[in-house]
Enzyme design. Structure first.
Site, PDB file in Angstrom:
ATOM      1  N   GLY A  69     -31.697 -65.533  29.139  1.00 37.88           N
ATOM      2  CA  GLY A  69     -30.906 -66.215  28.126  1.00 37.88           C
ATOM      3  C   GLY A  69     -30.428 -65.253  27.057  1.00 37.88           C
TER       4      GLY A  69
ATOM      5  N   GLY B 160     -39.860 -51.056  27.594  1.00 32.95           N
ATOM      6  CA  GLY B 160     -38.527 -50.834  27.071  1.00 32.95           C
ATOM      7  C   GLY B 160     -38.335 -51.666  25.813  1.00 32.95           C
ATOM      8  N   ALA B 161     -37.088 -51.796  25.374  1.00 29.28           N
ATOM      9  CA  ALA B 161     -36.822 -52.537  24.142  1.00 29.28           C
ATOM     10  C   ALA B 161     -37.207 -54.016  24.274  1.00 29.28           C
ATOM     11  CB  ALA B 161     -35.351 -52.402  23.768  1.00 29.28           C
TER      12      ALA B 161
ATOM     13  N   LYS C 238     -23.190 -61.873  33.810  1.00 29.03           N
ATOM     14  CA  LYS C 238     -22.673 -61.776  32.438  1.00 29.03           C
ATOM     15  C   LYS C 238     -22.582 -60.334  31.981  1.00 29.03           C
ATOM     16  CE  LYS C 238     -26.784 -60.850  30.339  1.00 29.03           C
ATOM     17  NZ  LYS C 238     -27.129 -59.892  29.265  1.00 29.03           N
TER      18      LYS C 238
ATOM     19  N   ALA D  22     -33.055 -57.707  21.998  1.00 30.87           N
ATOM     20  CA  ALA D  22     -34.426 -57.297  21.701  1.00 30.87           C
ATOM     21  C   ALA D  22     -34.636 -57.024  20.217  1.00 30.87           C
ATOM     22  CB  ALA D  22     -34.766 -56.049  22.518  1.00 30.87           C
TER      23      ALA D  22
ATOM     24  N   THR E 137     -23.451 -61.551  25.051  1.00 27.20           N
ATOM     25  CA  THR E 137     -23.263 -60.215  25.614  1.00 27.20           C
ATOM     26  C   THR E 137     -21.821 -59.745  25.502  1.00 27.20           C
ATOM     27  OG1 THR E 137     -24.989 -60.812  27.199  1.00 27.20           O
ATOM     28  CG2 THR E 137     -23.823 -58.784  27.603  1.00 27.20           C
TER      29      THR E 137
ATOM     30  N   GLY F 193     -43.805 -53.232  31.193  1.00 22.86           N
ATOM     31  CA  GLY F 193     -42.544 -52.565  30.895  1.00 22.86           C
ATOM     32  C   GLY F 193     -42.361 -52.419  29.407  1.00 22.86           C
TER      33      GLY F 193
ATOM     34  N   VAL G 207     -30.600 -48.492  29.850  1.00 21.52           N
ATOM     35  CA  VAL G 207     -30.017 -49.021  31.080  1.00 21.52           C
ATOM     36  C   VAL G 207     -28.941 -50.049  30.731  1.00 21.52           C
ATOM     37  CG1 VAL G 207     -30.464 -50.350  33.177  1.00 21.52           C
ATOM     38  CG2 VAL G 207     -32.114 -48.634  32.416  1.00 21.52           C
TER      39      VAL G 207
ATOM     40  N   GLU H 225     -27.285 -52.692  32.820  1.00 20.43           N
ATOM     41  CA  GLU H 225     -27.409 -53.269  34.160  1.00 20.43           C
ATOM     42  C   GLU H 225     -26.068 -53.642  34.783  1.00 20.43           C
ATOM     43  OE1 GLU H 225     -29.906 -53.309  36.038  1.00 20.43           O
ATOM     44  OE2 GLU H 225     -31.767 -53.544  34.929  1.00 20.43           O
TER      45      GLU H 225
END
Length: 332
Positions: free
Chosen positions: A136, A12-13, A191, A140, A248, A10, A279, A281
């Site tokens: 956790g 992605g970032a 979260k 990125a 987050t 994958g 994305v 999520e």
């Protein structure tokens, strides 16, 4: 630290950041992507222009679109796709390298089935295959540039988790072993929903007191759902729960928080996701969390309010007011 051969699946970032981080610490790392054109671009430019344009790849990082070769030469697979990509990646991995240990860094529930990542993995991996979740507080961008970070590596077998913590930990990326996969996954999934709530509150100018209340009561919601699904409350007091939730809900790099901020501005969800380009999520996860919580009789008022806002049935300001005027109750 023992050096290992890793395949990060994958690009992605987050996948790119992990791959570059481990390549920089001496591991032999292959970053695999299913998109051949994206792989060709990354090979030519030696950076991921799509997701982390400012980060140059380490000279030893291998970029590949060859799934079979990438996993056949690895000691461990790290699946770092969105949750939607976990099932097809596991299915392919089970056919090609059925004995290869695997960790996933997906956060959320699978759309349609409502399953957590470990429940999806059980469909494809033999009981003897080591597996777990890497989760956790980890943006990125910060990991990619080598800023210090600490995360959780949870596996059903604590000895397996500890063994891989010893191999994967390096001075800029500290890992803690845990054997509560359910708790770690619930923390990482829910979260994101609560970060949307925090973004809404901040976007409406409700202040730091309101944000602190949302984070604290949100953590209580996560812990209730985790316990109902077999997780441990103490796991949610650590990096996989409280740590990830705080980051987050407060960090400017949080995509889910940005969704909440934009909802507070009155933007449509469709426009928000188009502008985001990544994305988020939490948007996909919210409905499943509500469904599973309802089936288990778990009270999750903040999550329900976010769901109503996302569905367009409740205005952001009304959602906050609704939460503030709920019936009084004891905190514990």
């Amino acid at each position: 630290m023992n050096l290992s051969r890793l395949v990060v699946m994958g690009a992605g970032a987050w996948g790119t950041a992990l791959a570059n981080s481990y390549a920089s610490s001496g591991h032999q790392v292959t970053l695999w992507s299913i998109e051949a054109d994206h792989v060709a671009q990354m090979q030519a430019e030696r950076r991921n222009q799509r997701y982390l344009p400012d980060i140059a790849f380490h000279s030893d990082l291998i970029i590949s679109a060859d799934f079979e070769l990438s996993c056949q030469t690895a000691d461990l697979a790290l699946i770092v796709t969105p949750v939607a990509g976990l099932r097809p990646t596991l299915a392919r991995l089970a056919q090609t390298c059925p004995a290869l240990p695997v960790f996933w860094a997906c956060k959320g529930f699978e759309a349609g089935t409502g399953k957590l990542p470990h429940e999806v993995a059980e469909e494809f991996l033999a009981p003897s295959v080591g597996r777990g979740v890497l989760t956790g507080p980890s943006f990125a961008q910060e990991v990619a540039v080598g800023l210090p970070c600490a995360i959780t590596l949870a596996a059903t077998e604590l000895t397996f988790a500890r063994a891989w913590v010893a191999q994967l930990m390096h001075p800029r990326l500290r890992l803690y072993a845990n054997d509560d996969v359910v708790g770690a996954e619930i923390g990482g999934a829910v979260k994101n929903v609560l970060a949307i709530a925090a973004g809404i509150s901040d976007g409406l100018g409700f202040g730091l007191n309101a944000r602190a209340a949302l984070v604290t009561r949100g953590l209580a919601e996560i812990a209730r759902l985790s316990e109902a699904l077999g997780g441990r409350r103490e796991t949610l007091m650590g990096l996989a729960g409280m740590g990830d939730l705080i980051l987050t809900c407060t960090g400017d790099l949080s995509r889910n928080r940005r969704v909440g901020l934009a909802l507070a501005e009155g933007k449509s969800l469709e426009q928000i996701l188009m502008d985001l380009g990544h994305v988020a999520e939490g948007v996909l996860t919210t409905a499943t969390v509500v469904e599973r919580a309802s089936a288990l009789g778990v009270d999750m008022p903040i999550t329900r309010a976010v769901h109503e806002v996302i569905q367009g049935r409740l205005a952001p300001r009304d959602a906050i007011e609704q939460l503030m005027t709920r019936e009084a109750r004891t905190e514990a």
